[in-house]
Design an enzyme around this catalytic site. Structure first.
Site, PDB file in Angstrom:
ATOM      1  N   GLY A   1      16.504  44.785  22.334  1.00 43.20           N
ATOM      2  CA  GLY A   1      15.766  45.771  21.563  1.00 43.20           C
ATOM      3  C   GLY A   1      16.134  47.180  21.946  1.00 43.20           C
ATOM      4  O   GLY A   1      17.134  47.422  22.640  1.00 43.20           O
TER       5      GLY A   1
ATOM      6  N   HIS B   1      16.427  59.537  34.135  1.00 45.33           N
ATOM      7  CA  HIS B   1      17.339  60.661  34.419  1.00 45.33           C
ATOM      8  C   HIS B   1      18.442  60.802  33.363  1.00 45.33           C
ATOM      9  O   HIS B   1      19.150  61.810  33.335  1.00 45.33           O
ATOM     10  CB  HIS B   1      17.925  60.557  35.827  1.00 45.33           C
ATOM     11  CG  HIS B   1      19.043  59.569  35.988  1.00 45.33           C
ATOM     12  ND1 HIS B   1      19.860  59.551  37.095  1.00 45.33           N
ATOM     13  CD2 HIS B   1      19.478  58.546  35.203  1.00 45.33           C
ATOM     14  CE1 HIS B   1      20.754  58.579  36.983  1.00 45.33           C
ATOM     15  NE2 HIS B   1      20.540  57.970  35.841  1.00 45.33           N
TER      16      HIS B   1
ATOM     17  N   PHE C   1      14.357  50.737  23.550  1.00 43.74           N
ATOM     18  CA  PHE C   1      13.130  51.226  24.194  1.00 43.74           C
ATOM     19  C   PHE C   1      12.558  52.479  23.532  1.00 43.74           C
ATOM     20  O   PHE C   1      11.474  52.925  23.891  1.00 43.74           O
ATOM     21  CB  PHE C   1      13.293  51.425  25.697  1.00 43.74           C
ATOM     22  CG  PHE C   1      14.485  52.240  26.155  1.00 43.74           C
ATOM     23  CD1 PHE C   1      14.824  53.444  25.563  1.00 43.74           C
ATOM     24  CD2 PHE C   1      15.246  51.802  27.240  1.00 43.74           C
ATOM     25  CE1 PHE C   1      15.896  54.188  26.006  1.00 43.74           C
ATOM     26  CE2 PHE C   1      16.329  52.549  27.698  1.00 43.74           C
ATOM     27  CZ  PHE C   1      16.652  53.746  27.077  1.00 43.74           C
TER      28      PHE C   1
ATOM     29  N   ASP D   1      17.159  45.104  27.089  1.00 38.53           N
ATOM     30  CA  ASP D   1      18.182  46.126  26.839  1.00 38.53           C
ATOM     31  C   ASP D   1      18.739  45.906  25.441  1.00 38.53           C
ATOM     32  O   ASP D   1      18.314  44.986  24.731  1.00 38.53           O
ATOM     33  CB  ASP D   1      19.281  46.076  27.898  1.00 38.53           C
ATOM     34  CG  ASP D   1      19.880  47.458  28.177  1.00 38.53           C
ATOM     35  OD1 ASP D   1      20.149  48.192  27.206  1.00 38.53           O
ATOM     36  OD2 ASP D   1      20.088  47.805  29.361  1.00 38.53           O
TER      37      ASP D   1
END
Length: 297
Positions: A189, A209, A191, A170
């Site tokens: 990091g 979502h 994504f 994360d």
């Protein structure tokens, strides 16, 4: 009960959520954990704790205190106040209310980010038990939890499966200080740029979502570049007049992060665009599904 009475109850339900929020931030359930106390005694420290109130305690396994504290925050309430304009325009309500996207806002207000992280941890605790019952995560050697927050879910999986290795991934400010023990490592990091390699399974709980299709496909392609099984933990929208929780969550995505809940067909389209093929779905008693996919052959 009449239709009018049912509708009145729904219209006034904001009163219930706000009262629960206040009970959570005042720690009322913790104060009542050992038994009834007088109102004067409670007022001095801040009825009896009922079975329904038990999950508001901060020290129970499936505590909802973190979530109740989050939903009553002014920035969250103000976003819901912009719902009408959001529905009319299709624009994100949080952006309309605050002038910035929710992720930027939380980065600029770390205290609100911390409250949100506690809410996500509380939700992960509630979902964890149902996931462990429904799906065999122990068949993998290493699970990379992409966007895994403070590691609550991954820690639960590692505890349940002693042979499992885990990687928590994360943003730096989210994973700072997280320790998952000998079988868990932590990588910071973004994504949208890349994800860690080395996993034979990549887990994304409540990540897709949060984003519209273009961003979701970009995330999935980055994950897919590492190979391995993809595990999405998400709600699945049902037919009209079914799955009300998923539909209310879809509305919450419009208000908050600006994403959306999806039907299974919509998930399949995303997966195909990102180079995956759907393997299957596993329902859980929490209402969440494990959507399993593999790199397309």
């Amino acid at each position: 009960m009449s239709a009018a009475a049912d509708l009145r109850r729904l219209v006034n339900s904001y009163q219930v959520s706000q009262a629960i929020h206040v009970a959570a931030i005042l720690g009322m359930a913790d104060l009542l954990a050992d038994g009834p106390r007088s109102s004067d005694d409670l007022a001095e420290g801040t009825g009896s704790l009922t079975e329904l109130g038990e999950p508001l305690r901060s020290d129970v396994p499936e505590s909802l205190a973190g979530w109740a504290a989050f939903i009553g925050r002014p920035n969250h309430r103000d976003s819901w106040g912009a719902l009408a304009e959001s529905v009319r325009t299709g624009e994100n309500a949080f952006l309309l209310a605050h002038g910035v996207k929710v992720w930027e806002y939380r980065a600029e207000h770390p205290e609100e980010g911390a409250i949100f992280d506690r809410a996500m941890a509380a939700s992960s605790n509630v979902v964890l038990r149902s996931l462990l019952v429904a799906y065999d995560f122990g068949r993998f050697e290493t699970i990379v939890d992409v966007g895994g927050g403070n590691g609550t879910l991954l820690a639960g999986l590692l505890e349940a499966h002693p042979a499992l290795q885990g990687v928590l991934f994360d943003q730096p400010h989210v994973v700072e200080g997280v320790d998952l023990g000998e079988r868990g490592s932590v990588v910071a990091g973004n994504f949208f740029e890349s994800v860690p390699d080395g996993g034979d399974a990549y887990l994304l709980k409540w990540i897709i979502h949060d984003w519209e299709d273009e961003e979701s496909i970009a995330i999935l392609r980055n994950v897919g570049s590492r190979g391995g099984t993809l595990l999405l933990v998400e709600r699945i929208l049902g037919p009209p007049n079914e799955t009300p929780e998923a539909k209310l969550s879809d509305l919450n995505m419009l208000v908050g992060p600006g994403g959306q809940e999806r039907t299974l067909e919509e998930f399949e389209s995303l997966l195909e665009a990102a180079g995956y093929e759907l393997v299957g779905t596993t329902p859980t008693e929490s209402g969440m599904f494990v959507i399993e996919a593999a790199p397309a052959s």
